[in-house]
Design a protein around this motif. Structure first.
Motif, PDB file in Angstrom:
ATOM      1  N   VAL A 299       0.975  -1.206  -0.072  1.00  0.00           N
ATOM      2  CA  VAL A 299       0.122   0.070   0.106  1.00  0.00           C
ATOM      3  C   VAL A 299       0.809   1.206   0.008  1.00  0.00           C
ATOM      4  CG1 VAL A 299      -2.131   1.163   1.183  1.00  0.00           C
ATOM      5  CG2 VAL A 299      -1.891  -1.414   1.391  1.00  0.00           C
ATOM      6  N   GLN A 300       0.614   2.152  -0.915  1.00  0.00           N
ATOM      7  CA  GLN A 300       1.448   3.540  -1.139  1.00  0.00           C
ATOM      8  C   GLN A 300       0.487   4.599  -0.997  1.00  0.00           C
ATOM      9  OE1 GLN A 300       3.777   3.451  -4.589  1.00  0.00           O
ATOM     10  NE2 GLN A 300       4.467   5.600  -4.414  1.00  0.00           N
ATOM     11  N   ALA A 301       0.774   5.497  -0.278  1.00  0.00           N
ATOM     12  CA  ALA A 301       0.065   6.771  -0.117  1.00  0.00           C
ATOM     13  C   ALA A 301       1.038   7.902  -0.055  1.00  0.00           C
ATOM     14  CB  ALA A 301      -0.660   6.785   1.232  1.00  0.00           C
ATOM     15  N   PRO A 302       0.782   9.247  -0.757  1.00  0.00           N
ATOM     16  CA  PRO A 302       1.807  10.351  -0.637  1.00  0.00           C
ATOM     17  C   PRO A 302       1.939  11.033   0.603  1.00  0.00           C
ATOM     18  CG  PRO A 302      -0.233  10.706  -2.089  1.00  0.00           C
ATOM     19  CD  PRO A 302      -0.480   9.464  -1.822  1.00  0.00           C
ATOM     20  N   LEU A 303       2.740  11.806   0.859  1.00  0.00           N
ATOM     21  CA  LEU A 303       2.720  12.712   1.786  1.00  0.00           C
ATOM     22  C   LEU A 303       2.037  13.851   1.620  1.00  0.00           C
ATOM     23  CD1 LEU A 303       6.625  12.598   3.258  1.00  0.00           C
ATOM     24  CD2 LEU A 303       4.382  11.437   4.223  1.00  0.00           C
ATOM     25  N   ASP A 304       1.613  14.842   2.662  1.00  0.00           N
ATOM     26  CA  ASP A 304       0.763  16.031   2.386  1.00  0.00           C
ATOM     27  C   ASP A 304       1.645  17.054   1.821  1.00  0.00           C
ATOM     28  OD1 ASP A 304       2.215  16.490   4.409  1.00  0.00           O
ATOM     29  OD2 ASP A 304       0.564  16.838   6.007  1.00  0.00           O
ATOM     30  N   ALA A 305       1.246  18.416   1.762  1.00  0.00           N
ATOM     31  CA  ALA A 305       2.178  19.325   1.125  1.00  0.00           C
ATOM     32  C   ALA A 305       3.118  19.856   2.193  1.00  0.00           C
ATOM     33  CB  ALA A 305       1.075  20.630   0.885  1.00  0.00           C
ATOM     34  N   ASP A 306       3.039  19.652   3.429  1.00  0.00           N
ATOM     35  CA  ASP A 306       4.260  19.966   4.212  1.00  0.00           C
ATOM     36  C   ASP A 306       5.130  18.773   4.506  1.00  0.00           C
ATOM     37  OD1 ASP A 306       2.858  22.225   4.538  1.00  0.00           O
ATOM     38  OD2 ASP A 306       1.515  21.482   6.487  1.00  0.00           O
ATOM     39  N   GLY A 307       4.887  17.837   4.057  1.00  0.00           N
ATOM     40  CA  GLY A 307       5.913  16.594   3.988  1.00  0.00           C
ATOM     41  C   GLY A 307       5.667  15.849   5.319  1.00  0.00           C
ATOM     42  N   ASP A 308       4.938  16.132   6.111  1.00  0.00           N
ATOM     43  CA  ASP A 308       5.082  15.445   7.615  1.00  0.00           C
ATOM     44  C   ASP A 308       4.040  14.090   7.833  1.00  0.00           C
ATOM     45  OD1 ASP A 308       6.694  17.488   8.115  1.00  0.00           O
ATOM     46  OD2 ASP A 308       5.155  18.644   8.661  1.00  0.00           O
ATOM     47  N   ASN A 309       2.905  14.325   7.273  1.00  0.00           N
ATOM     48  CA  ASN A 309       1.852  13.277   7.515  1.00  0.00           C
ATOM     49  C   ASN A 309       1.285  12.872   6.187  1.00  0.00           C
ATOM     50  OD1 ASN A 309       1.788  13.918  10.499  1.00  0.00           O
ATOM     51  ND2 ASN A 309       0.559  15.589   9.921  1.00  0.00           N
ATOM     52  N   VAL A 310       0.661  11.648   6.162  1.00  0.00           N
ATOM     53  CA  VAL A 310       0.108  11.178   5.103  1.00  0.00           C
ATOM     54  C   VAL A 310      -1.136  11.889   4.582  1.00  0.00           C
ATOM     55  CG1 VAL A 310      -0.883   8.720   4.236  1.00  0.00           C
ATOM     56  CG2 VAL A 310       0.722   8.777   5.926  1.00  0.00           C
ATOM     57  N   LEU A 311      -1.220  11.944   3.266  1.00  0.00           N
ATOM     58  CA  LEU A 311      -2.392  12.558   2.792  1.00  0.00           C
ATOM     59  C   LEU A 311      -3.667  12.003   2.901  1.00  0.00           C
ATOM     60  CD1 LEU A 311      -3.187  15.200   1.025  1.00  0.00           C
ATOM     61  CD2 LEU A 311      -2.865  13.703  -1.245  1.00  0.00           C
ATOM     62  N   GLN A 312      -4.521  12.581   3.616  1.00  0.00           N
ATOM     63  CA  GLN A 312      -5.849  11.787   4.119  1.00  0.00           C
ATOM     64  C   GLN A 312      -6.793  11.887   2.876  1.00  0.00           C
ATOM     65  OE1 GLN A 312      -6.357  10.385   7.111  1.00  0.00           O
ATOM     66  NE2 GLN A 312      -4.484  10.761   7.432  1.00  0.00           N
ATOM     67  N   GLU A 313      -6.653  11.406   1.681  1.00  0.00           N
ATOM     68  CA  GLU A 313      -7.336  11.250   0.553  1.00  0.00           C
ATOM     69  C   GLU A 313      -7.541   9.691  -0.072  1.00  0.00           C
ATOM     70  OE1 GLU A 313      -6.568  13.954  -2.638  1.00  0.00           O
ATOM     71  OE2 GLU A 313      -6.769  15.532  -1.338  1.00  0.00           O
ATOM     72  N   LYS A 314      -8.329   8.827   0.116  1.00  0.00           N
ATOM     73  CA  LYS A 314      -8.342   7.722  -0.349  1.00  0.00           C
ATOM     74  C   LYS A 314      -8.324   7.308  -1.564  1.00  0.00           C
ATOM     75  CE  LYS A 314     -11.257   3.285   0.603  1.00  0.00           C
ATOM     76  NZ  LYS A 314     -12.477   2.850   1.289  1.00  0.00           N
ATOM     77  N   GLU A 315      -8.735   8.499  -2.441  1.00  0.00           N
ATOM     78  CA  GLU A 315      -8.294   8.192  -3.618  1.00  0.00           C
ATOM     79  C   GLU A 315      -6.769   8.151  -4.455  1.00  0.00           C
ATOM     80  OE1 GLU A 315     -10.275  10.337  -2.426  1.00  0.00           O
ATOM     81  OE2 GLU A 315     -12.418   9.638  -2.883  1.00  0.00           O
TER      82      GLU A 315
END
Length: 862
Positions: A323-339
């Motif tokens: 499972v792979q998910a991108p980081l958010d714009a700040d680069g700290d947390n996982v982007l909370q978008e299931k798509e």
């Protein structure tokens, strides 16, 4: 059923538009295991890196004439007996793991007979890890520092993943740590020494990953047994109050495994097949993942057969889901978008052995297991053959994926959801020759199947380098401070600035002078720096111009090369299409040639049959002509003899007539010339018979005729006992000569009882002759005993009895008047009366004119 029919054609429509020309064949590799004993007979020889040759061992004869048959099979690559697990992994599985990290699916399965090395290739042995531990090691080497914290990704029952925030993940971690969960093994636990050597991979393999993403690994382990799917990681709750009962009707211990419940196959929203309710365990290291695998491996069904002591009786599937998910714009947390979640899966399949059931010496459950294994593998072969036929000939036959759980589970891979690789494991010993030949044929068909190439996943669209952005900013600031310190050290030192006396007038002027010098030096350095910066800027501009010129020239060359490459690609595609078209035409021509050859062969056979028929008819005609010629000759001879006989009879009749007339004339002359004295006394018939008066007669035309002697007919064989067979349809002839057989058994129908008592056999047969009279034939034969206890008749003789009526022809003279009963003598009346006493003979009669006929004198008148 109707929704399924409307949904099925929609699925490939979206894929064909983008992947019609991007297809890769199924990669089929061959691995030959070494012989168990050096003196064993070998039937497989490695010719080169892509070809193996099959030799017919002694004792096998494929052709009727007993010749040896050698067949070669080609693969993508052939691994000999000295191939290491590392070499096999680098060629076969390395690219599949790299595709898995980049969001693409993969399927790798081992295929072969029992004892060919499938499980060793997939799992490995102590000190030599197989493909599975090496794949896990490469995955965690690549994503080790980019893994998400545990429970950030959470699997659901719809074959997808949910994202939890850091707080929810922390709460769930605390909750799981408070309650011991046997599903999730701890990474801090000591490694089980049973498999510690298998996962100790010395080689370091790593793939490039996206540094702006986080990863999570989930594993699941299932088996397909008797066409049912079981979850090997499922934990059945054990109730101590109500103990479970095993198959031996005894309570189960805590260490016993309860029977697993079968799972169902479902289809998610993306039309991918998955096992509903299957346990997926999140793992963080190779040791933890292999511990989960080893836990399920102990539940897998194995049995002792005649071919292998621990033979796999089921198909095992170990799924690695990344499972792979991108980081958010700040680069700290996982982007909370299931798509934005990307899920890729690598399925490692260890198929059960394919061999004939009579070789395994299986009975009962083992026999049923072998039948189900062969049935599922046969369905896999059928699917490959239908896919190959649809792709090569453009047909649209339905692929029977649903006939087996194995093919139904992996139908997405063959429809274009990832790469497919197959390792054909073979044992070169002579006992596995027939099974190895079937495996080679299936591999030959499989590598002709093409699978659509998977599409690259879409990028989230955020700025790359988010994870290390702050570290990149801190770099230039530190460099500037270091340059400032170096510059300050080059300035002259400042004098002491302490003023101890108010009347001190030297300290400040010295400080002012030093500062002025520093200022002048600084100004000079600034001017020098400005000059050098201008010079460096000019040099940079010139360098940029040169670089830009080179870039333009290189870009132009690249454009030209790209145009050439694109043209060559188009030419290659055109040639490939032309090659496929020509291959298709060649195949059609070969089929047409085969059809024509078959027609030619049939016509030749038909022509030969017609020639044989004509020759038979010609020989029959010649035989019929010869028969007719013989019949004509026989009939001609018969009629010639009949004509001669009739002519002779007619001549005899005419001679008899002339003789009779001559006699009449002589008698008339004697009467006329005889003096009339007294009337002579008419002798009686009896006296004439006893004493014949000599008289002059004319010579008979038939001298020495035998006298007529009437006698009773008697059978020629009267000594033995006879069976007198007289059918009920016989007519009583009431003739004088009747066959007389003493001591005969008269029957109307021949039977075995009568034949057993007699030595001779006589059949009375009646038929109409040509003149309308009844002709009786007595057919005689001898009775013999047969070997079977019955009786047989061999005919030896035929006697013919024929009855003729004297009134059959018209007589010209009347019969002789009978004598009077009183014995009185009759008198002659006149010449005509006396002359009429002569007898006129029939033509062909045995009674000739040699007999003397005397006229009776007339009675004297009283």
């Amino acid at each position: 059923m109707k929704p399924a029919r409307t949904k099925t054609p929609r699925k490939p429509v979206g894929k064909k538009g983008s992947q019609t020309s991007l297809k890769d064949p199924v990669g089929v590799y061959c691995r030959v295991r070494p012989l168990s004993f050096p003196d064993q007979e070998c039937c497989i020889e490695v010719i080169n890196s892509t070809t193996v040759q099959l030799h017919t061992p002694e004792g096998y004869r494929l052709n009727r004439n007993g010749d040896y048959k050698e067949t070669q099979y080609s693969f993508k690559q052939v691994f000999g007996t000295h191939t290491t697990q590392k070499e096999l992994f680098d060629v076969v599985a390395n690219h599949l793991v790299d595709d898995l990290i980049h969001g693409k699916n993969g399927l790798l399965f081992t295929y072969g007979v029992t004892g060919s090395g499938k499980t060793h290739t997939m799992t490995g042995s102590p000190g030599e890890g197989g493909l599975l531990p090496r794949c896990l090691d490469m995955i965690f080497n690549s994503i080790g520092s980019f893994q998400a914290k545990r429970y950030v990704f959470k699997s659901n029952d719809r074959n997808s993943m949910d994202i939890q925030c850091e707080v929810d993940a922390l709460l769930e971690r605390q909750k799981r740590e408070a309650i011991p969960n046997p599903k999730t093994p701890s990474s801090k636990r000591q490694i089980d020494p049973e498999f510690a050597d298998m996962i100790n991979v010395q080689e370091f393999c790593k793939a490039e990953v996206d540094e702006d993403s986080v990863y999570g690994v989930f594993v699941s382990y299932i088996e397909i047994y008797n066409n049912y799917i079981y979850d090997l990681l499922e934990e059945v709750p054990f109730d101590p109050i109500k103990p479970k009962w095993n198959v031996y009707s005894t309570p189960m211990r805590n260490t016993d495994f309860l029977p697993l419940q079968s799972k169902l196959l479902r289809e998610d929203k993306n039309h991918n097949m998955y096992v509903a309710g299957c346990t997926e365990v999140e793992v963080k290291s190779t040791e933890e993942a292999f511990e989960v695998f080893w836990k399920g491996q102990k539940k897998r069904r194995i049995a002792n057969t005649h071919l292998n002591r621990e033979s796999s009786r089921s198909h095992s599937v170990f799924n690695i889901k990344l499972v792979q998910a991108p980081l958010d714009a700040d680069g700290d947390n996982v982007l909370q978008e299931k798509e934005q979640i990307t899920i890729s899966q690598l399925s490692l399949v260890d198929l059960a052995g394919s061999e004939r059931t009579n070789r395994t010496k299986a009975e009962g459950n083992r026999l049923r297991e072998a039948g189900n294994i062969n049935q599922s593998l046969m369905t896999l072969r059928t699917c490959m053959e239908v896919l190959r036929e649809n792709q090569m000939y453009g047909t649209n036959k339905m692929v029977p994926y649903r006939d087996s759980k194995l093919t139904h589970l992996f139908k997405n891979y063959f429809d274009g959801e990832g790469k497919v690789r197959m390792i054909v494991c073979v044992n070169p010993k002579a006992e596995d020759y027939e099974e190895s030949m079937q495996v080679m044929r299936f591999a030959e068909v499989t590598q002709e199947v093409e699978v659509a190439r998977p599409v690259d996943k879409a990028i989230c669209g955020l700025t790359p380098g988010r994870r290390y952005r702050n570290h990149i900013r801190a770099g230039p600031v530190g460099d500037e401070l270091l340059v400032t310190e170096v510059v300050l050290q080059s300035f002259p030192p400042l004098p002491s600035c302490e003023i101890m006396d108010i009347n001190d007038e030297q300290t400040l002027p010295r400080l002012i002078e030093a500062l002025e010098k520093r200022h002048q030096l600084r100004q000079m350095m600034i001017d020098e720096f400005t000059k050098q910066s201008f010079t460096f800027k000019g040099m940079l501009q010139e360098f940029d111009k040169g670089i830009s010129n080179k870039e333009y020239s290189i870009q132009g060359k690249l454009n030209e090369k790209e145009k050439v490459i694109s043209g060559q690609k188009l030419e290659i595609e055109r040639l490939e299409k032309k090659t496929k078209t020509l291959e298709y035409k060649i195949e059609i021509l070969e089929k047409t040639t085969t059809i024509y050859e078959e027609d030619k062969r049939n016509l030749q056979q038909e022509l030969e049959a017609q020639n044989q028929k004509l020759q038979q008819q010609f020989s029959d005609k010649r035989r019929l002509e010869a028969r007719l010629q013989g019949m004509v000759t026989e009939t001609t001879m018969k009629w010639e003899k009949e004509c001669e006989r009739r002519v002779a009879a007619k001549q005899l009749e005419m001679q008899n007539k002339l003789w009779v007339k001559d006699e009449k004339l002589k008698q008339l002359k004697a009467i006329v010339t005889e003096p009339k004295t007294e009337k002579p006394e008419r002798p009686s018939r009896e006296r004439d018979r006893e004493k014949a008066t000599p008289r002059s007669v004319s010579p008979s035309p038939v001298p020495n005729a035998p006298p007529l002697r009437l006698r009773h007919r008697r059978s020629r064989s009267a000594g033995d006992r006879w069976v007198d067979h007289k059918p009920a349809s016989n007519v009583q002839t009431e003739t004088v000569m009747q066959p007389h057989v003493p001591h005969a058994i008269t029957v109307s129908v021949a039977n075995e009882k009568a034949l057993a008592k007699c030595e001779k056999y006589m059949l009375t047969h009646q038929e109409l002759a040509s003149d309308g009279e009844i002709e009786t034939k007595l057919i005689k034969g001898d009775v013999y005993k047969t070997r079977g206890g019955g009786q047989a008749v061999q005919f030896t003789d035929i006697e013919t009895l024929k009855q003729e009526s004297p009134t059959g022809r018209k007589r010209r003279s009347s019969t002789v008047a009978p004598a009077h009963p009183d014995g009185a003598e009759s008198e002659w009346t006149d010449v005509e009366t006396r002359c009429s006493v002569a007898v006129e003979m029939r033509a062909g009669s045995q009674l000739g004119p040699g007999y003397q006929h005397h006229a009776q004198p007339k009675r004297k008148k009283p």
